[in-house]
Write an enzyme that holds these catalytic residues in place. Structure first.
Site, PDB file in Angstrom:
ATOM      1  N   LYS A  60      27.797 -44.994  25.293  1.00  0.00           N
ATOM      2  CA  LYS A  60      26.957 -45.838  26.130  1.00  0.00           C
ATOM      3  C   LYS A  60      27.344 -47.314  26.168  1.00  0.00           C
ATOM      4  O   LYS A  60      27.713 -47.897  25.167  1.00  0.00           O
ATOM      5  CB  LYS A  60      25.484 -45.737  25.667  1.00  0.00           C
ATOM      6  CG  LYS A  60      24.850 -44.399  25.866  1.00  0.00           C
ATOM      7  CD  LYS A  60      24.797 -43.901  27.303  1.00  0.00           C
ATOM      8  CE  LYS A  60      23.796 -44.624  28.160  1.00  0.00           C
ATOM      9  NZ  LYS A  60      22.411 -44.292  27.842  1.00  0.00           N
TER      10      LYS A  60
ATOM     11  N   GLU B  30      17.983 -55.398  31.978  1.00  0.00           N
ATOM     12  CA  GLU B  30      16.683 -54.701  31.931  1.00  0.00           C
ATOM     13  C   GLU B  30      15.600 -55.638  31.403  1.00  0.00           C
ATOM     14  O   GLU B  30      14.465 -55.621  31.873  1.00  0.00           O
ATOM     15  CB  GLU B  30      16.787 -53.450  31.046  1.00  0.00           C
ATOM     16  CG  GLU B  30      17.617 -52.354  31.708  1.00  0.00           C
ATOM     17  CD  GLU B  30      18.016 -51.250  30.740  1.00  0.00           C
ATOM     18  OE1 GLU B  30      17.972 -50.096  31.139  1.00  0.00           O
ATOM     19  OE2 GLU B  30      18.384 -51.529  29.590  1.00  0.00           O
TER      20      GLU B  30
ATOM     21  N   SER C 118      24.197 -47.313  22.281  1.00  0.00           N
ATOM     22  CA  SER C 118      23.117 -46.435  21.834  1.00  0.00           C
ATOM     23  C   SER C 118      23.326 -46.115  20.365  1.00  0.00           C
ATOM     24  O   SER C 118      24.465 -45.991  19.907  1.00  0.00           O
ATOM     25  CB  SER C 118      23.157 -45.159  22.672  1.00  0.00           C
ATOM     26  OG  SER C 118      22.522 -44.103  21.989  1.00  0.00           O
TER      27      SER C 118
ATOM     28  N   HIS D 178      16.908 -49.933  52.581  1.00  0.00           N
ATOM     29  CA  HIS D 178      16.257 -48.714  52.050  1.00  0.00           C
ATOM     30  C   HIS D 178      17.160 -48.012  51.043  1.00  0.00           C
ATOM     31  O   HIS D 178      17.101 -46.790  50.901  1.00  0.00           O
ATOM     32  CB  HIS D 178      15.893 -47.740  53.173  1.00  0.00           C
ATOM     33  CG  HIS D 178      15.214 -48.387  54.332  1.00  0.00           C
ATOM     34  ND1 HIS D 178      13.849 -48.521  54.429  1.00  0.00           N
ATOM     35  CD2 HIS D 178      15.730 -48.992  55.444  1.00  0.00           C
ATOM     36  CE1 HIS D 178      13.556 -49.141  55.551  1.00  0.00           C
ATOM     37  NE2 HIS D 178      14.674 -49.462  56.180  1.00  0.00           N
TER      38      HIS D 178
END
Ligand code: ARG
Length: 470
Positions: free
Chosen positions: A294, A301, A288, A167
């Protein structure tokens, strides 16, 4: 005879134009063609045609000389295609017609005999099966590379401990290797699933013709043997319409993708500032255009995102197959759009996942420094009480109260004094401290295949032996 000579494909007139009387409408030409995406089947189409022609010559439907002419010309066409010298003309609709037309234009009359006893319906079913056999082997090889990358990474971290989560809450301590080997296990099933898919599809539909077979004395078993299939298919109607193997292949790819998306999700989380468990090499991150600090895990992804592409292909093939009337229908041509899309996507994801696993390190010291948070040793403490004769459900309650108290006091279980422990259970002795702390707990797992450092060494050796057998 004169009639046959008036309608040669080499003059750019397709044989069915004698029936239809008109050339196909130009919109329809674009709409119906599959050449733009089925040309990747060319090698299989040619191999299948050579086997068919060899059988025709054995059956005296072609002379030995005609067979030789056909074979040599097909090999030449194959070279032309692989060298990029073949002119693909979409008016021929698909790779089958394009190759046949090129054959006829090369060798004339003998070329016109190749399609004897054959339809594009059994031809395309054969091509797809031949293509998929190879494709499955390629994907299995990529799976094996990824498994090896995981095992190599696991080997570095057998002794290092990390929290396991259920969880997304801290659960129990595990060897980092155990976490990594969980992917090896999933990929093992993925490979077995593909093996089974290959086993089921490895049957020869050739000789089923358009739907009913042929009145010519074709030898289906000979073609089957020549193409390395394990047997022929035994119902011609099913043979020309069966695309179960495409649906299965896409499903198998989807499940690989589901597993890779789990890896991607984990590692995206693990590489956040909040977790900071891993470092993915800069070469696999992007930055970025605006925020200079970044390091974004875009590759992961995309692995996660491409799962959507794969699931889309699965829904597409299942929908294409739904409620089609028996026999071949042109709907089936769309099988290739989704089967090829799925195979390209899963190949790219496996390659990328492998490169990322090869170029990621676990910040084990950082992970280790945070292990005293989250009561990872609570279950082990309950099991300590069980060993002292306390019923598990009672032990569970005792440790639950202890954890609640520690949370209030801002302490870990290992910081509790023996006097305080005794207030919760008088069976607790000095030896309790040996079962507290994540490292002690992980070392104490005794069940088969548990996530302890010691067992990881065994498991890594097991996998290495499996790889050596491949
Ligand atoms: N391009 C077609 C396909 O991929 C080949 C079979 C065409 N058969 C036919 N009867 N029109 O399915």
């Amino acid at each position: 005879m004169a009639e046959t000579q008036k309608s040669p494909l080499r003059e750019g007139i397709r044989s069915w134009e004698h029936r239809l009387g008109k050339p196909t409408n130009s919109l329809a030409v674009d709409f119906v063609e599959s050449l733009s995406f089925d040309k990747r089947l060319y090698k299989y189409d040619i191999v299948g045609s050579i086997a068919h022609a060899e059988m025709l010559s054995e059956r005296k439907l072609l002379t030995k000389e005609e067979f030789k002419q056909i074979k040599d010309a097909l090999v030449e066409i194959s070279h032309q295609i692989s060298e990029g010298k073949f002119k693909f003309d979409k008016t021929y609709e698909d790779i089958h017609m394009a190759i046949e037309a090129a054959l006829i234009s090369k060798i004339g009359e003998a070329g016109k005999k190749l399609h004897t006893g054959r339809s594009r319906n059994d031809q395309v079913a054969t091509d797809m099966r031949l293509w998929m056999r190879d494709e499955i082997e390629l994907i299995q090889a990529k799976i094996a590379l990824l498994q090896k990358a995981f095992v190599k990474l696991a080997e570095k971290y057998t002794a290092n401990i990390m929290p396991a989560y259920t969880h997304m809450q801290r659960a129990q301590p595990i060897s980092i290797a155990a976490y990594l080997l969980s992917f090896v296990e999933q990929l093992h099933r993925d490979s077995l699933r593909l093996k089974n898919c290959r086993l089921l599809l490895n049957l020869s539909p050739l000789g089923s013709g358009a739907i009913a077979g042929s009145s010519l004395p074709l030898d289906r078993k000979q073609v089957c043997g020549l193409l390395g299939f394990s047997d022929i298919t035994y119902n011609t109607i099913d043979s020309v319409s069966d695309r179960d193997f495409c649906a299965e292949f896409i499903f198998d790819s989807c499940l690989i993708s589901a597993h890779l998306s789990k890896l991607a999700e984990d590692w995206i989380i693990f590489s956040t500032t909040e977790f900071d468990f891993i470092r993915i090499d800069d070469a696999f991150c992007t930055s970025s255009s605006m925020m200079p600090q970044k390091r974004n895990p875009d590759m992961l992804e995309l692995i996660r995102g491409k799962t959507g592409t794969l699931y889309g292909s699965l829904m597409a093939i299942l929908t294409i197959l739904k409620a089609q009337p028996s026999g071949y229908n042109r709907d089936l041509q769309e099988d290739k759009v989704h089967t090829f899309k799925a195979s390209d996507t899963i190949e790219a994801c496996l390659d990328m996942a492998c490169a990322i696993v090869d170029n990621t390190s676990f910040k084990h010291e950082k992970i280790s420094a945070g292990l005293d948070k989250g009561f990872l040793d609570a279950t082990a403490l309950a099991e300590y009480l069980v060993k002292k004769g306390v019923a598990f459900r009672t032990a569970h309650g005792i440790v639950g109260s202890l954890v609640a108290q520690c949370e209030k006091d801002g302490k870990a279980l290992a910081d509790v004094s023996i006097e305080q422990f005794k207030k919760f259970s008088n069976v607790i002795g000095e030896d309790v401290y040996q079962c507290l702390g994540s490292k002690n707990v992980a070392a104490s797992y005794a069940t088969a295949a548990a996530a302890s450092p010691g067992q990881m060494i065994e498991q890594i050796n097991y996998w290495k032996k499996q790889f050596a057998k491949q």
